[in-house]
Design a protein around this motif. Structure first.
Motif, PDB file in Angstrom:
ATOM      1  N   UNK A  73       9.926   8.523  -1.826  1.00 12.44           N
ATOM      2  CA  UNK A  73      10.620   7.355  -1.282  1.00 12.44           C
ATOM      3  C   UNK A  73      11.335   6.627  -2.413  1.00 12.44           C
ATOM      4  N   UNK A  74      12.410   5.934  -2.043  1.00 14.12           N
ATOM      5  CA  UNK A  74      13.221   5.215  -3.034  1.00 14.12           C
ATOM      6  C   UNK A  74      13.220   3.726  -2.714  1.00 14.12           C
ATOM      7  N   UNK A 119       0.827  -1.213   0.000  1.00 14.22           N
ATOM      8  CA  UNK A 119       0.000   0.000   0.000  1.00 14.22           C
ATOM      9  C   UNK A 119       0.856   1.256   0.000  1.00 14.22           C
ATOM     10  N   UNK A 120       0.257   2.368  -0.417  1.00 14.41           N
ATOM     11  CA  UNK A 120       0.988   3.639  -0.458  1.00 14.41           C
ATOM     12  C   UNK A 120       1.394   4.079   0.946  1.00 14.41           C
ATOM     13  N   UNK A 121       0.561   3.799   1.932  1.00 13.67           N
ATOM     14  CA  UNK A 121       0.891   4.168   3.310  1.00 13.67           C
ATOM     15  C   UNK A 121       2.069   3.352   3.830  1.00 13.67           C
ATOM     16  N   UNK A 124       5.834   4.611   4.928  1.00 10.93           N
ATOM     17  CA  UNK A 124       6.401   4.323   6.243  1.00 10.93           C
ATOM     18  C   UNK A 124       7.680   3.493   6.175  1.00 10.93           C
ATOM     19  N   UNK A 125       7.752   2.559   5.230  1.00 10.57           N
ATOM     20  CA  UNK A 125       8.820   1.562   5.269  1.00 10.57           C
ATOM     21  C   UNK A 125       9.969   1.807   4.286  1.00 10.57           C
ATOM     22  N   UNK A 127      16.484  11.955   3.462  1.00 13.08           N
ATOM     23  CA  UNK A 127      16.161  13.314   3.916  1.00 13.08           C
ATOM     24  C   UNK A 127      14.667  13.436   4.066  1.00 13.08           C
ATOM     25  N   UNK A 128      14.144  12.805   5.127  1.00 13.20           N
ATOM     26  CA  UNK A 128      12.700  12.819   5.364  1.00 13.20           C
ATOM     27  C   UNK A 128      12.192  14.231   5.559  1.00 13.20           C
TER      28      UNK A 128
END
Length: 379
Positions: free
Chosen positions: A357-358, A293-295, A299-300, A367-368
Motif C-alpha cells: 500500500x502507498x 493498525x496494519x489491517x 483496507x484504507x 493494482x490490488x
C-alpha cells in the motif's frame, strides 16, 4: 629410671592389650560391621534435542507471536475507537449544554411575550377599534400585534427544534457511550490475549538451553533467508525502480532512525514501537497521517503493484494483514518484528507478502489484484 621399672611398665601394657583382646573376642559381645563402600549412580546424560524438535519450537513460537500480533491489532483498533468515541461524547455533551442554555433563553423570551400579551388585555379587535380614539393608531397597533404574533410563533417553533436537538444529542451520546463500553471490553480482552500469548512464548523459550537457543536463532535466520532468496529469485527486484517521493523519504528516514529501539505492543514511540506504530508514526512525521493498525492500513490505503513499489511504501504481511514493514529499497524493509526484538532491517520477502500500500498523495496507479497475486506467489 632403671631397666626394671621400664620392664614392668612394658609388661603392664602387654597385659592390658591381652585383656582387651580377650574381651573383644568373648562370645556374645556386640561389635560393629565394617561400613559398606558407597556406590555412585552415574548422572543421567540429557537427551540431545534434535533439529526437528527445535524446528517444532520455532513454529510454535511463530504461531504464538502471530496470535499476539493479531490481538495487538485488535487492541490498537479498540484503543483508537475509544479515543474517537470519547471525543464525540465530549462534543455531544458540549452541544447539550449549549442547547439547554439556548432553550432557557427561548423560554424566558416566550414568557416575556406571554406577559406582554396578558397586559394588553383580552378584548377582541372589534371592541378595541370602537373604543379607540384614533383608528389609525389602532391599525398601527394591530400590525405590531400581528408582527408580535408571528415572532411568538417563530419563537415557539425554535423552542421545539431546540428541544428536538437536545433529545437527539442525548440519544447519540447514549449510543456512543454503549459503543465506548463495548470497545473497552474488546480492548481488555485483546490485552489479556496478548499477555497470554507472549507469556507462553517466553516460557517456551526459557526452557531451552543456551545452545538450543542458538540453534533456534539459526533456524529462524535460515527460514528468513530461504524465503528472501525465493522472493528475489522471482526476479521481482529487477523491476522495482521507482524513486521515493519527498514524503516517502521523510518517512523512511524517521523509521530507520528508530533502529535498535525495542518492540512493545501498543506503542507508537518515541522509545518503543509495535509494527504499525512504527509505520503510522513515520508517516505522521512525514506529514501524512495514516490508519493506526496494519489491517486498517491494508483496507484504507491505496494498493499498488509490488513491482511498482518504492521506498516509503508499506508491505503488508500474512493473510490476516497482521504485520507491516516499510520498504526502504534494495529488497529490504525496516520493521518492528515482535516482543523481545528491536526495530531492525530485514528482507522484504522474508515473510509471506499479502500486498503493498502507498500512503502518500502521489499514489500512482492502483493494482490490488497484482499486489495480492504477488503475495500468493510467495506463499
Amino acid at each position: 629410671m632403671g631397666s626394671g621399672k621400664w620392664g614392668l611398665t612394658t609388661a603392664a601394657m602387654a597385659l592390658a592389650c591381652a585383656c582387651a583382646c580377650v574381651v573383644l573376642a568373648s562370645p556374645g559381645t556386640a561389635h560393629a560391621s565394617p561400613a559398606p563402600t558407597p556406590t555412585r549412580t552415574p548422572a543421567a546424560t540429557p537427551k540431545p534435542v534434535s533439529n526437528k524438535d527445535i524446528e517444532a519450537v520455532r513454529k510454535k513460537l511463530d504461531k504464538l507471536y502471530h496470535e499476539a500480533a493479531v490481538a495487538t491489532d485488535a487492541y490498537n483498533a479498540a484503543e483508537e475507537k475509544t479515543q474517537k468515541q470519547s471525543t464525540e461524547i465530549v462534543e455531544l455533551a458540549q452541544q447539550i449544554v449549549k442547547g439547554q442554555a439556548r432553550l432557557d433563553t427561548l423560554k424566558d423570551r416566550a414568557g416575556a411575550a406571554a406577559r406582554a400579551q396578558y397586559r394588553g388585555g383580552g378584548l377582541p379587535p372589534e371592541a378595541r377599534l370602537w373604543l379607540s380614539d384614533d383608528p389609525q393608531d389602532f391599525l398601527d397597533g394591530t400590525g405590531r400585534v400581528r408582527q408580535g404574533q408571528h415572532a411568538t410563533k417563530g419563537l415557539l417553533d425554535e423552542m421545539a427544534r431546540t428541544q428536538q436537538d437536545l433529545r437527539q444529542y442525548a440519544k447519540d451520546a447514549s449510543a456512543q457511550w454503549r459503543k465506548l463500553e463495548a470497545d473497552r471490553e474488546a480492548r481488555a480482552e485483546a490485552k489479556k490475549k496478548i499477555k497470554q500469548r507472549i507469556s507462553a512464548a517466553e516460557k517456551l523459550e526459557a526452557q531451552l538451553e543456551k545452545k538450543e537457543k542458538e540453534r533456534l536463532a539459526k533456524l529462524e535466520e535460515e527460514a528468513a533467508h530461504q524465503a528472501q532468496s525465493a522472493w528475489l529469485g522471482s526476479g521481482v527486484l529487477a523491476d522495482i525502480k521507482s524513486d521515493a517521493s519527498e514524503q516517502g523519504k521523510k518517512a523512511v528516514k524517521y523509521a530507520t532512525d528508530q533502529i535498535g529501539k525495542p518492540y512493545e505492543w501498543g506503542a507508537e514511540g518515541p522509545k518503543t514501537f509495535d509494527c504499525s506504530g512504527l509505520t503510522s508514526q513515520a508517516w505522521a512525521v512525514a506529514g501524512r497521517p495514516i490508519p493506526r493498525t496494519s489491517q486498517q492500513q491494508w483496507r484504507q490505503l491505496r494498493h499498488v503493484d509490488i513491482r511498482d513499489m518504492r521506498p516509503g511504501d508499506l508491505i503488508i504481511y500474512f493473510d490476516d494483514a497482521s504485520h507491516v514493514g516499510m520498504y526502504i529499497g534494495d529488497g529490504a524493509i525496516v520493521h518492528a518484528p515482535r516482543p523481545g526484538r528491536t526495530v531492525t532491517i530485514a528482507g522484504a520477502g522474508s515473510m509471506q507478502i499479502l500486498g503493498v500500500v502507498r500512503p502518500d498523495a502521489q499514489a500512482g496507479p492502483s493494482s490490488t489484484g497484482a499486489a495480492n497475486e504477488a503475495g500468493r506467489r510467495h506463499e
